[in-house]
Design a protein around this motif. Sequence first.
Motif, mmCIF file in Angstrom:
data_model
loop_
_atom_site.group_PDB
_atom_site.id
_atom_site.type_symbol
_atom_site.label_atom_id
_atom_site.label_comp_id
_atom_site.label_asym_id
_atom_site.label_seq_id
_atom_site.Cartn_x
_atom_site.Cartn_y
_atom_site.Cartn_z
ATOM 1 N N MET A 28 0.590 -1.358 -0.181
ATOM 2 C CA MET A 28 -0.047 0.224 -0.152
ATOM 3 C C MET A 28 0.881 1.097 -0.518
ATOM 4 S SD MET A 28 -2.711 -1.682 2.142
ATOM 5 C CE MET A 28 -4.122 -0.165 2.476
ATOM 6 N N MET A 29 1.789 1.888 1.051
ATOM 7 C CA MET A 29 3.299 2.633 0.683
ATOM 8 C C MET A 29 3.206 2.571 -0.806
ATOM 9 S SD MET A 29 4.505 1.854 4.354
ATOM 10 C CE MET A 29 4.374 2.239 5.937
ATOM 11 N N CYS A 30 3.818 1.774 -1.473
ATOM 12 C CA CYS A 30 4.343 1.859 -3.069
ATOM 13 C C CYS A 30 3.168 2.476 -3.874
ATOM 14 C CB CYS A 30 4.687 0.985 -3.335
ATOM 15 S SG CYS A 30 5.674 -0.003 -2.611
ATOM 16 N N GLY A 31 1.830 2.604 -3.476
ATOM 17 C CA GLY A 31 0.642 3.208 -4.173
ATOM 18 C C GLY A 31 0.452 2.670 -5.267
ATOM 19 N N LYS A 32 -0.016 1.031 -4.567
ATOM 20 C CA LYS A 32 -0.239 0.062 -5.243
ATOM 21 C C LYS A 32 -2.000 -0.951 -4.651
ATOM 22 C CE LYS A 32 2.573 0.169 -8.244
ATOM 23 N NZ LYS A 32 2.902 1.243 -9.663
ATOM 24 N N LEU A 33 -2.475 -1.401 -5.757
ATOM 25 C CA LEU A 33 -3.443 -1.760 -5.345
ATOM 26 C C LEU A 33 -3.204 -3.712 -4.308
ATOM 27 C CD1 LEU A 33 -6.635 -3.477 -4.947
ATOM 28 C CD2 LEU A 33 -6.245 -3.841 -7.530
ATOM 29 N N VAL A 34 -3.887 -3.751 -3.577
ATOM 30 C CA VAL A 34 -3.374 -4.905 -2.860
ATOM 31 C C VAL A 34 -4.214 -5.635 -1.977
ATOM 32 C CG1 VAL A 34 -2.309 -5.660 -0.296
ATOM 33 C CG2 VAL A 34 -1.030 -4.059 -1.219
ATOM 34 N N LEU A 35 -4.030 -6.972 -2.533
ATOM 35 C CA LEU A 35 -5.621 -8.269 -3.126
ATOM 36 C C LEU A 35 -4.787 -8.666 -2.128
ATOM 37 C CD1 LEU A 35 -7.825 -8.667 -3.954
ATOM 38 C CD2 LEU A 35 -7.252 -9.975 -6.074
ATOM 39 N N THR A 36 -5.443 -8.874 -0.903
ATOM 40 C CA THR A 36 -5.243 -10.014 0.328
ATOM 41 C C THR A 36 -6.183 -11.174 1.562
ATOM 42 O OG1 THR A 36 -3.764 -10.326 2.174
ATOM 43 C CG2 THR A 36 -5.331 -8.181 1.818
ATOM 44 N N ASN A 37 -5.323 -12.039 1.463
ATOM 45 C CA ASN A 37 -6.528 -12.805 1.859
ATOM 46 C C ASN A 37 -7.878 -11.941 3.113
ATOM 47 O OD1 ASN A 37 -3.890 -12.891 3.377
ATOM 48 N ND2 ASN A 37 -5.317 -13.852 5.075
#
Length: 100
Positions: free
Chosen positions: A16-25
Amino acid sequence: CSQYSRYISDRPIMGMMCGKLVLTNTQTNLDSLFNIGGDLDTYSDLQNLILKVKYYLDIEHKRKEIGNNAFIASEKYSMRKMFPVFFERALTIKQNKING
């Protein structure tokens, strides 16, 4: 301080700190820290993961929107801000053990 101990893994936060979409369980209490579907997204099983990956690959503007939101939402979890919280928590635990 207890809100920070609800979520253990730092991997989604680093993404998230990289400004990217995070898809996690899906994880307990994650929704108390972040807006699911707004700051990051979760999946419940392999089939759900595949569906969401396909969706986000097709919808670039949504992927970028969530990435931008992620960057803003994760700012409060930077090590500079979190270290004093962790340090204070460690001192409290130590003091409670000493006082028994």
